[in-house]
Design an enzyme around this catalytic site. Sequence first.
Site, PDB file in Angstrom:
ATOM      1  N   HIS A 243      -6.658 -64.432  46.911  1.00 26.29           N
ATOM      2  CA  HIS A 243      -6.402 -63.138  45.831  1.00 26.29           C
ATOM      3  C   HIS A 243      -6.641 -62.268  47.305  1.00 26.29           C
ATOM      4  CE1 HIS A 243      -8.119 -60.638  42.799  1.00 26.29           C
ATOM      5  NE2 HIS A 243      -8.236 -59.997  44.228  1.00 26.29           N
TER       6      HIS A 243
ATOM      7  N   HIS B 281      -4.326 -57.999  48.257  1.00 28.65           N
ATOM      8  CA  HIS B 281      -3.562 -56.978  48.392  1.00 28.65           C
ATOM      9  C   HIS B 281      -3.562 -56.475  49.289  1.00 28.65           C
ATOM     10  CE1 HIS B 281      -6.162 -56.839  44.182  1.00 28.65           C
ATOM     11  NE2 HIS B 281      -7.199 -56.686  44.692  1.00 28.65           N
TER      12      HIS B 281
ATOM     13  N   GLN C  28      -3.401 -51.379  38.624  1.00 27.37           N
ATOM     14  CA  GLN C  28      -4.624 -51.269  38.912  1.00 27.37           C
ATOM     15  C   GLN C  28      -5.100 -50.888  38.821  1.00 27.37           C
ATOM     16  OE1 GLN C  28      -4.761 -48.213  42.008  1.00 27.37           O
ATOM     17  NE2 GLN C  28      -7.323 -49.256  42.919  1.00 27.37           N
TER      18      GLN C  28
ATOM     19  N   HIS D 282      -8.092 -59.267  37.074  1.00 33.15           N
ATOM     20  CA  HIS D 282      -9.786 -58.893  37.407  1.00 33.15           C
ATOM     21  C   HIS D 282     -10.304 -58.147  36.318  1.00 33.15           C
ATOM     22  CE1 HIS D 282      -7.169 -58.196  41.173  1.00 33.15           C
ATOM     23  NE2 HIS D 282      -7.923 -57.166  41.602  1.00 33.15           N
TER      24      HIS D 282
ATOM     25  N   GLU E 184     -15.512 -56.991  37.103  1.00 31.63           N
ATOM     26  CA  GLU E 184     -15.471 -56.844  38.860  1.00 31.63           C
ATOM     27  C   GLU E 184     -16.442 -55.735  38.577  1.00 31.63           C
ATOM     28  OE1 GLU E 184     -12.739 -55.970  41.281  1.00 31.63           O
ATOM     29  OE2 GLU E 184     -14.014 -56.222  43.170  1.00 31.63           O
TER      30      GLU E 184
ATOM     31  N   ASP F  37      -9.259 -61.006  49.738  1.00 33.54           N
ATOM     32  CA  ASP F  37      -8.741 -59.248  48.246  1.00 33.54           C
ATOM     33  C   ASP F  37      -8.326 -58.494  49.430  1.00 33.54           C
ATOM     34  OD1 ASP F  37      -9.710 -57.886  46.263  1.00 33.54           O
ATOM     35  OD2 ASP F  37     -10.868 -58.497  46.279  1.00 33.54           O
TER      36      ASP F  37
HETATM   37 FE   FE2 Z   1      -8.764 -57.532  43.826  1.00 27.72          FE
END
Ligand code: FE2
Length: 422
Positions: free
Chosen positions: A55, A57, A150, A208, A211, A307
């Site tokens: 995972h 970005h 996002q 996602h 979180e 991440d």
């Molecule tokens: Fe993420």
Amino acid sequence: MLLKNVKLNHQDERLDILIEDGVFKAIEKNIPEREGMEVLDCSEFLALSPYVDSHCHLDYVATYGQPRYNESGTLFEGIEIWGERSKEITAEDVKKRTSHVLKWLVAQGTQYVRTHVNSDEDGLVSMQAMIELREEMKDLIDIQIIAFPQLGVYCYENGLELLEESLKMGADGIGAIPHSEDTREDAVKSLHEIFKLAVKYDKLVDVHCDETDDGHSRGIEVVASEARKTGLGSRVTASHTCAMGSYNNAYAFKLFGLLKKAGLNFVANPTINMHLQGRYDSYPKRRGLTRIKELTEAGLNVSFGNDDIMDPFYPLGCGDMLEVLEMGVHAAHLTGYTQLQDALKFITSNGARTLNIEDKYGIELGKPGNLILLAGEGGYDIIRRHVKPSYSIRKGKIIAKNEQPKFTVFRESGPESVDFRA
Ligand code: FE2
């Protein structure tokens, strides 16, 4: 390429490994050398399958401080700053930063990465750049791309259409972020819709999910239920699931029954969630991680990811999966000797299972000849001494080579080298 006297993880006997035509051709004792063959003496090395970053970005990397630093350390300030930075995004910008940082990952033993890429941009600039990079960087690393809304599928115009467009362009999977939608109804609807698209285009799903430290955030039950009903099962991943660390045990008990039936994967991002979560707590202060140990003990697959690497959401990071693992074993109380010995699975085989690449992953005959060589003994030793790979080998070719650091203390009697092995 012939590797002589290699130790494989969980095995005492040293073997030779022959890689020909890019695949493992033989793994046995005393393979004879042939003329012109590249031979590497591995008598000090342990061989592992390359690390998997489950995972990341990549479209955000190396933007820390642009246009300003995140001083509060919260996810919300991070989102605000990214909103400012993303106005300047171009394909060239994404490619330059990402290809630079990918070399950090490769140099430290990673050869597989799943990246979430923002699908909320007009023109899907980052998505197009990442699809091109997937091809351009394939000599070093396999990149798997998940389209990522996002801000929430229904929090910007044409959210669902842009996700579908990303899949048509060539993204490998689709994501969602239910806890960021305005309402529970939108959260549930977003999940139903992305699962429909995953089935329609035969793609992976990685959400996602929850979180947040809000124990009422329960997107996971919808993700698991959809994974079961659609039959997508192990092609589905729930990333983060931090709220699981705040659920009461009665709800968690019921939930685990569903999770086992669904057979989905989980990704924890220990460095990032130790940094971002617990920000609204005074004391006691929660760790904000999912139930890594309990999920693992229940037979569910959990792997780890970087991440964020130097972006508005996380200031640190060099793309080092060992650093992620080290944080994870501390935060999840996986520090028994056997647990430490076994912990490399979170950044190797479990990651391969999350990415659905098990058919081409592992040091086995006929599979691509990819491995890393480390001057270490096993999980416990590698984590404790933070042993970085000396070599990374891909399809039988060396793609990274690292000198090990040397430490010296100086006494009156002269210099003494320091060995961190007990
Ligand atoms: Fe993420």
